[in-house]
Design a protein around this motif. Structure first.
Motif, PDB file in Angstrom:
ATOM      1  N   ALA A 251     -26.764 -22.347 -13.846  1.00 11.78           N
ATOM      2  CA  ALA A 251     -26.698 -20.951 -14.300  1.00 11.78           C
ATOM      3  C   ALA A 251     -25.581 -20.203 -13.588  1.00 11.78           C
ATOM      4  O   ALA A 251     -24.842 -19.413 -14.197  1.00 11.78           O
ATOM      5  N   GLN A 252     -25.431 -20.484 -12.279  1.00 10.97           N
ATOM      6  CA  GLN A 252     -24.376 -19.826 -11.518  1.00 10.97           C
ATOM      7  C   GLN A 252     -22.996 -20.262 -11.992  1.00 10.97           C
ATOM      8  O   GLN A 252     -22.079 -19.447 -12.135  1.00 10.97           O
ATOM      9  N   ARG A 253     -22.853 -21.566 -12.244  1.00  8.76           N
ATOM     10  CA  ARG A 253     -21.565 -22.074 -12.732  1.00  8.76           C
ATOM     11  C   ARG A 253     -21.212 -21.450 -14.083  1.00  8.76           C
ATOM     12  O   ARG A 253     -20.062 -21.074 -14.342  1.00  8.76           O
ATOM     13  N   ASP A 254     -22.214 -21.375 -14.972  1.00  9.18           N
ATOM     14  CA  ASP A 254     -21.973 -20.793 -16.294  1.00  9.18           C
ATOM     15  C   ASP A 254     -21.531 -19.333 -16.170  1.00  9.18           C
ATOM     16  O   ASP A 254     -20.642 -18.868 -16.905  1.00  9.18           O
ATOM     17  N   LYS A 255     -22.173 -18.628 -15.231  1.00  6.19           N
ATOM     18  CA  LYS A 255     -21.825 -17.224 -15.036  1.00  6.19           C
ATOM     19  C   LYS A 255     -20.390 -17.079 -14.515  1.00  6.19           C
ATOM     20  O   LYS A 255     -19.611 -16.239 -14.996  1.00  6.19           O
ATOM     21  N   LEU A 256     -20.026 -17.924 -13.527  1.00  5.61           N
ATOM     22  CA  LEU A 256     -18.664 -17.889 -12.979  1.00  5.61           C
ATOM     23  C   LEU A 256     -17.635 -18.263 -14.042  1.00  5.61           C
ATOM     24  O   LEU A 256     -16.582 -17.631 -14.169  1.00  5.61           O
ATOM     25  N   GLN A 257     -17.971 -19.309 -14.829  1.00  2.00           N
ATOM     26  CA  GLN A 257     -17.033 -19.772 -15.849  1.00  2.00           C
ATOM     27  C   GLN A 257     -16.836 -18.717 -16.927  1.00  2.00           C
ATOM     28  O   GLN A 257     -15.718 -18.517 -17.433  1.00  2.00           O
ATOM     29  N   ALA A 258     -17.924 -18.032 -17.277  1.00  2.00           N
ATOM     30  CA  ALA A 258     -17.813 -16.971 -18.280  1.00  2.00           C
ATOM     31  C   ALA A 258     -16.891 -15.856 -17.801  1.00  2.00           C
ATOM     32  O   ALA A 258     -16.084 -15.309 -18.567  1.00  2.00           O
ATOM     33  N   PHE A 259     -17.016 -15.508 -16.509  1.00  2.00           N
ATOM     34  CA  PHE A 259     -16.128 -14.474 -15.954  1.00  2.00           C
ATOM     35  C   PHE A 259     -14.674 -14.916 -16.010  1.00  2.00           C
ATOM     36  O   PHE A 259     -13.787 -14.157 -16.417  1.00  2.00           O
ATOM     37  N   VAL A 260     -14.435 -16.209 -15.588  1.00  2.00           N
ATOM     38  CA  VAL A 260     -13.069 -16.738 -15.586  1.00  2.00           C
ATOM     39  C   VAL A 260     -12.495 -16.733 -16.991  1.00  2.00           C
ATOM     40  O   VAL A 260     -11.348 -16.304 -17.229  1.00  2.00           O
ATOM     41  N   ASP A 261     -13.302 -17.220 -17.963  1.00  2.00           N
ATOM     42  CA  ASP A 261     -12.810 -17.304 -19.346  1.00  2.00           C
ATOM     43  C   ASP A 261     -12.459 -15.930 -19.899  1.00  2.00           C
ATOM     44  O   ASP A 261     -11.518 -15.782 -20.703  1.00  2.00           O
ATOM     45  N   ILE A 277     -12.499 -19.204  -9.702  1.00  2.00           N
ATOM     46  CA  ILE A 277     -12.044 -20.576  -9.979  1.00  2.00           C
ATOM     47  C   ILE A 277     -12.151 -21.422  -8.722  1.00  2.00           C
ATOM     48  O   ILE A 277     -12.596 -22.586  -8.758  1.00  2.00           O
ATOM     49  N   LYS A 278     -11.770 -20.851  -7.574  1.00  2.00           N
ATOM     50  CA  LYS A 278     -11.884 -21.583  -6.310  1.00  2.00           C
ATOM     51  C   LYS A 278     -13.353 -21.832  -5.955  1.00  2.00           C
ATOM     52  O   LYS A 278     -13.710 -22.896  -5.447  1.00  2.00           O
ATOM     53  N   ALA A 279     -14.196 -20.851  -6.245  1.00  2.00           N
ATOM     54  CA  ALA A 279     -15.634 -21.033  -5.985  1.00  2.00           C
ATOM     55  C   ALA A 279     -16.206 -22.164  -6.833  1.00  2.00           C
ATOM     56  O   ALA A 279     -17.027 -22.967  -6.369  1.00  2.00           O
ATOM     57  N   LEU A 280     -15.772 -22.231  -8.081  1.00  2.00           N
ATOM     58  CA  LEU A 280     -16.214 -23.333  -8.958  1.00  2.00           C
ATOM     59  C   LEU A 280     -15.762 -24.681  -8.405  1.00  2.00           C
ATOM     60  O   LEU A 280     -16.503 -25.669  -8.438  1.00  2.00           O
ATOM     61  N   ALA A 281     -14.529 -24.742  -7.905  1.00  2.00           N
ATOM     62  CA  ALA A 281     -13.987 -25.999  -7.384  1.00  2.00           C
ATOM     63  C   ALA A 281     -14.746 -26.450  -6.143  1.00  2.00           C
ATOM     64  O   ALA A 281     -14.915 -27.652  -5.910  1.00  2.00           O
ATOM     65  N   ARG A 282     -15.194 -25.480  -5.340  1.00  2.00           N
ATOM     66  CA  ARG A 282     -15.915 -25.834  -4.108  1.00  2.00           C
ATOM     67  C   ARG A 282     -17.366 -26.217  -4.373  1.00  2.00           C
ATOM     68  O   ARG A 282     -18.021 -26.818  -3.530  1.00  2.00           O
ATOM     69  N   MET A 283     -17.886 -25.858  -5.520  1.00  2.00           N
ATOM     70  CA  MET A 283     -19.302 -26.070  -5.816  1.00  2.00           C
ATOM     71  C   MET A 283     -19.558 -27.536  -6.168  1.00  2.00           C
ATOM     72  O   MET A 283     -19.167 -28.021  -7.224  1.00  2.00           O
ATOM     73  N   GLN A 284     -20.213 -28.268  -5.247  1.00  2.00           N
ATOM     74  CA  GLN A 284     -20.529 -29.676  -5.489  1.00  2.00           C
ATOM     75  C   GLN A 284     -21.714 -29.773  -6.451  1.00  2.00           C
ATOM     76  O   GLN A 284     -22.786 -29.210  -6.186  1.00  2.00           O
ATOM     77  N   PRO A 285     -21.544 -30.467  -7.564  1.00  2.00           N
ATOM     78  CA  PRO A 285     -22.659 -30.537  -8.525  1.00  2.00           C
ATOM     79  C   PRO A 285     -23.847 -31.294  -7.960  1.00  2.00           C
ATOM     80  O   PRO A 285     -23.690 -32.301  -7.265  1.00  2.00           O
ATOM     81  N   ILE A 286     -25.034 -30.796  -8.240  1.00  2.00           N
ATOM     82  CA  ILE A 286     -26.267 -31.472  -7.836  1.00  2.00           C
ATOM     83  C   ILE A 286     -26.629 -32.473  -8.922  1.00  2.00           C
ATOM     84  O   ILE A 286     -26.695 -32.144 -10.100  1.00  2.00           O
ATOM     85  N   ALA A 287     -26.853 -33.726  -8.509  1.00  2.00           N
ATOM     86  CA  ALA A 287     -27.090 -34.792  -9.486  1.00  2.00           C
ATOM     87  C   ALA A 287     -28.371 -34.543 -10.270  1.00  2.00           C
ATOM     88  O   ALA A 287     -29.380 -34.086  -9.735  1.00  2.00           O
ATOM     89  N   GLU A 288     -28.313 -34.850 -11.556  1.00  2.00           N
ATOM     90  CA  GLU A 288     -29.490 -34.708 -12.421  1.00  2.00           C
ATOM     91  C   GLU A 288     -30.406 -35.900 -12.225  1.00  2.00           C
ATOM     92  O   GLU A 288     -29.971 -37.035 -12.039  1.00  2.00           O
TER      93      GLU A 288
END
Length: 623
Positions: A251-261, A277-288
């Motif tokens: 949800a956080q990634r989607d929110k950040l990406q929406a702002f960037v877009d 964009i830098k925050a997205l790059a630093r965000m390590q995805p949690i495995a499903e």
């Protein structure tokens, strides 16, 4: 204390362990848990000094004696008893020296040391261990070469247990044991006064023996307190927390990406967009959490047949002129779930083969439904798979008239979907080969499944999946297994194979366990029901009163525990939702810590409630 830090092992270009670390408390009993191929045996070999790690170190007391079971089964003309006695190297050396020593002072020292290590009772202790593992008095004196490889590995296990190391390493110790020997081993290990590291897929053994669980996954290790059931609950809580964190992160990634877009092309907000964009790059995805295809068992349902499926009337079976079983009077109906009990060598496999139609009756009659279709699983089928062929090739050969979709569908029921069905058998794990064998024998939707030790190559999770699949299966099942957990959850009838015949066992699996551990013979249940003298009756009445008092105390103790943990939960809830009223021990703690404490308290409350229910029911039954 035994500890290992940052253990890394690479084998054949693959990283098996990477930065594995743990500290094992003195005297702990640790069960190693992980999927097949996770590195359990590799780690144990590193600890034992049999394999050098690429990185990391193992620390332990310098004077600690470590025991690891021999890789090769002992052989030769030496008897099992002498083989086990020889495992005590100090005793063997002292006895040999005593034969040749002529210095009175040295002779005195030798005999004093022999007394200290209790050398004179060693033969009796060795005999008890061998007896527990299935060797009667006569078998203990026979040459090792007269036994099969599985029985010789039992001698190797007996020798290790007899040597009494300070750190006992066991890698799948029950693999060559029957249920009776497995129950004895559990009981022995529970009273063993030293550190134990055991790799096992036996859920009951891990629950009864282990007080810690070391979970291996992705090359890493995590140490949990408690037995296997406790580990499962703790792992489920961690997985739930990880999945919750993953959902929030998405949800956080989607929110950040929406702002960037939206704002990256706008001059007045470009700086803020770049920051996100830098925050997205630093965000390590949690495995499903993904479904594991190696946990897939789905037995096709058979069409209905009228009962009985099989009847035996005074039937006998054997090999050549030798009768192994006689006086067999058995009826098998659809949906029957039968477990065959009895020591290895008593004839369980003979009875299974007779049911499967691989043996003819020597005398008596066996009748089977004319349309009965049987699926018979043995370890030999796993070993006889063509290592150069794929699962698709194996199944196609057995289903020559079936369409490719049907072949693929049957394989898919057992986890062989997509490219996995095209992997050569030689590259499959032992558990995968066992699943393939089960897929092959059930291709025609059998009415009766006969499974002879189906779990030998399966890890704990796969065994649980097999239990669930058997319970969902609509046909009848005959099961030979040393996995008590599986027997308890799948079998509703027990047959004891002993004394040259098979008869239905009227008690439960707990009753049978008690008989085995008490050392009674196969007629113990009948002997107990024969008359008692008055003295014995008085003793029984006194014992009943004593037991009743113990149960009353157990009920009261469980009630106190329930109240204590309920109060603890209420205090934690107050700290979570009314921090200003939090008790001192919970004040200021983060919400995540309070959630963990509450989960532990809830788990303890559930255990206390289970103890109360069990004690209350037992007290009511004893009244």
């Amino acid at each position: 204390m035994l500890a290992f830090q940052n253990i890394t092992v690479r084998l054949g270009g693959a990283t098996i362990l990477e930065g594995a670390s743990a500290s094992i408390p003195p005297g702990a009993r640790v069960g190693f848990i992980g999927r097949n191929g996770a590195g359990k045996s590799t780690l144990m070999r590193v600890i034992a000094g049999m394999l050098e790690a690429d990185d990391g170190a193992v620390d332990m007391p310098s004077d600690a004696r470590m025991g690891y079971i021999a890789q090769e089964a002992p052989a030769g003309s030496t008897s099992p008893l002498d083989t086990v006695l020889a495992a005590d190297a100090e005793r063997t050396a002292l006895l040999a020296e005593a034969e040749s020593a002529d210095d009175p002072m040295r002779i005195a020292e030798i005999h004093e040391r022999l007394n200290v290590i209790d050398a004179h009772s060693a033969p009796a202790r060795a005999a008890r261990i061998l007896d527990g593992l299935g060797f009667d008095h006569d078998a203990q004196g026979q040459p090792m070469d007269s036994f099969s490889g599985g029985w010789r590995m039992r001698v190797a296990l007996a020798a290790l247990l007899f040597s009494r190391p300070d750190i006992l390493l066991l890698d799948e110790p029950s693999n060559h044991l029957d249920l009776e020997a497995t129950l004895w081993l559990e009981n022995f290990l529970r009273s063993y006064q030293a550190t134990i590291l055991v790799i096992s897929h036996e859920r009951d053994l891990l629950n009864k023996v282990a007080d810690h669980i070391l979970h291996l996954q992705g090359g890493k290790t995590t140490l949990y307190t408690g037995g296997y059931d406790s580990f499962e609950k703790q792992r489920a809580e961690r997985q739930a927390q990880a999945e919750s964190a993953r959902t929030r992160q998405i949800a956080q990634r989607d929110k950040l990406q929406a702002f960037v877009d939206r704002w990256r092309t706008k001059a007045h907000s470009a700086k803020q967009a770049q920051s996100r964009i830098k925050a997205l790059a630093r965000m390590q995805p949690i495995a499903e959490m993904v479904d594991d295809p190696t946990l897939s068992f789905d037995f096709p349902g058979p069409n209905e047949l009228r009962p009985p499926l099989v009847t035996m009337d005074d039937a006998a079976a054997g090999y050549g002129d030798k009768i192994i079983l006689s006086g067999l009077n058995i009826r098998l109906d659809p949906e029957d779930r039968i477990a065959l009990l009895g020591q290895n060598g008593n004839g369980k496999t003979t009875l299974a083969r007779l049911m499967a139609g691989q043996l003819e009756t020597k005398t008596g009659v066996i009748n089977k439904s004319g349309k009965l279709n049987i699926g018979y699983f043995t370890q030999y089928q796993v070993e006889e798979l063509d290592r150069d062929e794929t699962p698709v090739a194996h199944m196609t050969r057995l289903m020559p008239d079936a369409k490719p979709g049907a072949v693929r569908g049957q394989l898919g029921r057992f986890g062989f979907s997509g490219d996995k069905a095209l992997v050569e058998v030689g590259k499959l794990s032992g558990g995968e080969r066992a699943r393939l064998a089960l897929a092959l024998i059930t291709r025609d939707a059998p009415h009766l499944l006969i499974l002879d030790e189906p779990t030998n190559h399966l890890d704990v999770d796969a065994r649980e999946a097999l239990v669930q699949a058997l319970n969902a299966y609509a046909g009848a099942v005959i099961l030979v297994s040393h996995d008590r957990h599986m027997l308890e959850l799948t079998a509703d009838r027990l047959f004891l194979v002993a004394e040259g015949t098979a008869r239905e066992f009227a008690g439960t699996l707990d009753d049978y366990t008690e008989l085995v551990l008490r050392g009674d013979d196969d007629n113990a249940d009948r002997k107990e029901n024969s008359g008692q003298s008055r003295k014995e009756a008085r003793r029984a009445a006194a014992e009943k009163r004593k037991q009743s008092q113990k149960l009353t105390n157990a009920v009261k103790s469980a009630e106190k525990e329930m109240e204590r943990f309920a109060q603890e939960i209420r205090a934690i809830d107050e700290a979570m939702f009314a921090p200003d009223k939090a008790a001192a021990q919970y004040a200021g703690k983060p919400m995540s810590d309070l959630m963990i404490l509450r989960a532990k308290a809830a788990d303890a409350l559930e255990k206390a409630e289970n103890k109360w229910v069990k004690a209350s029911e037992a007290l009511e039954s004893a009244a």
